[in-house]
Design an enzyme around this catalytic site. Sequence first.
Site, PDB file in Angstrom:
ATOM      1  N   ASN A 156      18.331  55.236  41.678  1.00 21.19           N
ATOM      2  CA  ASN A 156      19.400  54.239  41.469  1.00 21.19           C
ATOM      3  C   ASN A 156      19.151  53.419  40.201  1.00 21.19           C
ATOM      4  O   ASN A 156      20.085  53.044  39.510  1.00 21.19           O
ATOM      5  CB  ASN A 156      19.613  53.336  42.696  1.00 21.19           C
ATOM      6  CG  ASN A 156      18.327  52.697  43.208  1.00 21.19           C
ATOM      7  OD1 ASN A 156      17.296  52.742  42.537  1.00 21.19           O
ATOM      8  ND2 ASN A 156      18.392  52.100  44.389  1.00 21.19           N
ATOM      9  N   ASN A 164      12.335  50.448  44.358  1.00 22.77           N
ATOM     10  CA  ASN A 164      11.034  50.049  44.910  1.00 22.77           C
ATOM     11  C   ASN A 164       9.879  50.848  44.309  1.00 22.77           C
ATOM     12  O   ASN A 164       8.800  50.313  44.062  1.00 22.77           O
ATOM     13  CB  ASN A 164      11.021  50.193  46.432  1.00 22.77           C
ATOM     14  CG  ASN A 164      11.905  49.173  47.114  1.00 22.77           C
ATOM     15  OD1 ASN A 164      12.215  48.120  46.533  1.00 22.77           O
ATOM     16  ND2 ASN A 164      12.342  49.471  48.320  1.00 22.77           N
ATOM     17  N   HIS A 240      19.809  50.038  53.074  1.00 24.20           N
ATOM     18  CA  HIS A 240      18.547  50.713  52.735  1.00 24.20           C
ATOM     19  C   HIS A 240      17.408  50.260  53.654  1.00 24.20           C
ATOM     20  O   HIS A 240      16.804  51.049  54.366  1.00 24.20           O
ATOM     21  CB  HIS A 240      18.141  50.399  51.287  1.00 24.20           C
ATOM     22  CG  HIS A 240      19.144  50.758  50.240  1.00 24.20           C
ATOM     23  ND1 HIS A 240      19.500  52.060  49.934  1.00 24.20           N
ATOM     24  CD2 HIS A 240      19.846  49.971  49.394  1.00 24.20           C
ATOM     25  CE1 HIS A 240      20.377  52.053  48.949  1.00 24.20           C
ATOM     26  NE2 HIS A 240      20.611  50.806  48.612  1.00 24.20           N
TER      27      HIS A 240
HETATM   28  O1  RIB Z   1      16.592  50.865  46.097  1.00 29.13           O
HETATM   29  C1  RIB Z   1      16.830  50.045  47.215  1.00 29.13           C
HETATM   30  C2  RIB Z   1      15.715  49.082  47.408  1.00 29.13           C
HETATM   31  O2  RIB Z   1      15.623  48.238  46.270  1.00 29.13           O
HETATM   32  C3  RIB Z   1      15.945  48.128  48.591  1.00 29.13           C
HETATM   33  O3  RIB Z   1      14.703  47.782  49.144  1.00 29.13           O
HETATM   34  C4  RIB Z   1      16.580  46.931  47.965  1.00 29.13           C
HETATM   35  O4  RIB Z   1      16.293  45.724  48.671  1.00 29.13           O
HETATM   36  C5  RIB Z   1      15.889  46.893  46.630  1.00 29.13           C
HETATM   37  O5  RIB Z   1      14.658  46.232  46.825  1.00 29.13           O
HETATM   38 CA    CA Z   2      14.082  45.462  49.457  1.00 27.66          CA
END
Ligand code: RIB
Ligand code: CA
Length: 312
Positions: A156, A164, A240
């Site tokens: 993303n 993350n 998520h």
């Molecule tokens: O990519 C999604 C993650 O990144 C989720 O944990 C959202 O909170 C962001 O931290």
């Molecule tokens: Ca998160």
Amino acid sequence: MTERPAVILDCDPGHDDTAAIVVAAQHTDLVGVTTVSGNAPLADVTRNALAITGLFGLDVPVHAGCDRPLVAPARHAAEVHGATGLGGTSLPEPTRRAGTAHAVEYLLEATRARPGCWLVPVGPLTNIALALRLDPGLLDRIAGISLMGGGATTGNVTATAEFNVWADPEAAAIVFEAGARVPLRMAGLDVTHQVRMHGEDGDRLRATGTARGAFLADVLAYYGRSGRGGDRAPAGSPMHDPLAVLAVTHPHRFTHERRPVHVELAGTTRGMTVVDTRPHAPTDAATCDVAEAVDADVLRRLILDTLLAACA
Ligand code: RIB
Ligand code: CA
């Protein structure tokens, strides 16, 4: 009646982290919450965690952790979560205070005091990685690690990297190695993008007429616009982080496949989780239970019902 699993939630609230906190409080024995620099700077995500647990009457300790990744500079997601991590919402200043111990020390102490916890990281994996380096015996005291992060087919932040893992790839690599010694579950974008909240869900939360319901409705409204992933993405706010919790409490709603997962640390694919789905992938390297399918509608309704119940 099966016992609720003991969980320590490591998070960076964060709109979907908010839902994860509420879901964990309702479906697990939530031992503690730790915070990590991610969606917003550490001070903001820690304030948010204190305000959220205060609003929902959760008497769980909150400990602040790392304010930057192991190697990379601190990077945030203001374009998705706002500068404070909870854009579009207005929470009263928290009356609760964070514990004095650093989150990493807390993770080690809490798992000594309470063996058998699941660690559920839903932000960058900096705290978990440092805890594993400080005391490798941690792996002998926990039931497993269920993380939200990565993706087998998409990213993303970049075409290949999920936030993350992208924010702290070195930490992610350390945590994915742990899968050789402890149950490790990965809820990646491939499945988390399938579970979304929509406008009518927020309407139902606001119709509770409670401060909690109004706050959650604001969370979903903001995240439904910013977290969606662009106008061509499916509508709604992706849940998520709650999926990492539900992978522990409702594993029968997930199809996990044991796969080798490698974290890219260099080049244009830095932050990518390379999930080896080949039938002849080396079995000894297959150390991660990757969620490859979910009962999306069941989980979506479960999350909504849980959020509504928390407003009662
Ligand atoms: O990519 C999604 C993650 O990144 C989720 O944990 C959202 O909170 C962001 O931290
Ligand atoms: Ca998160």
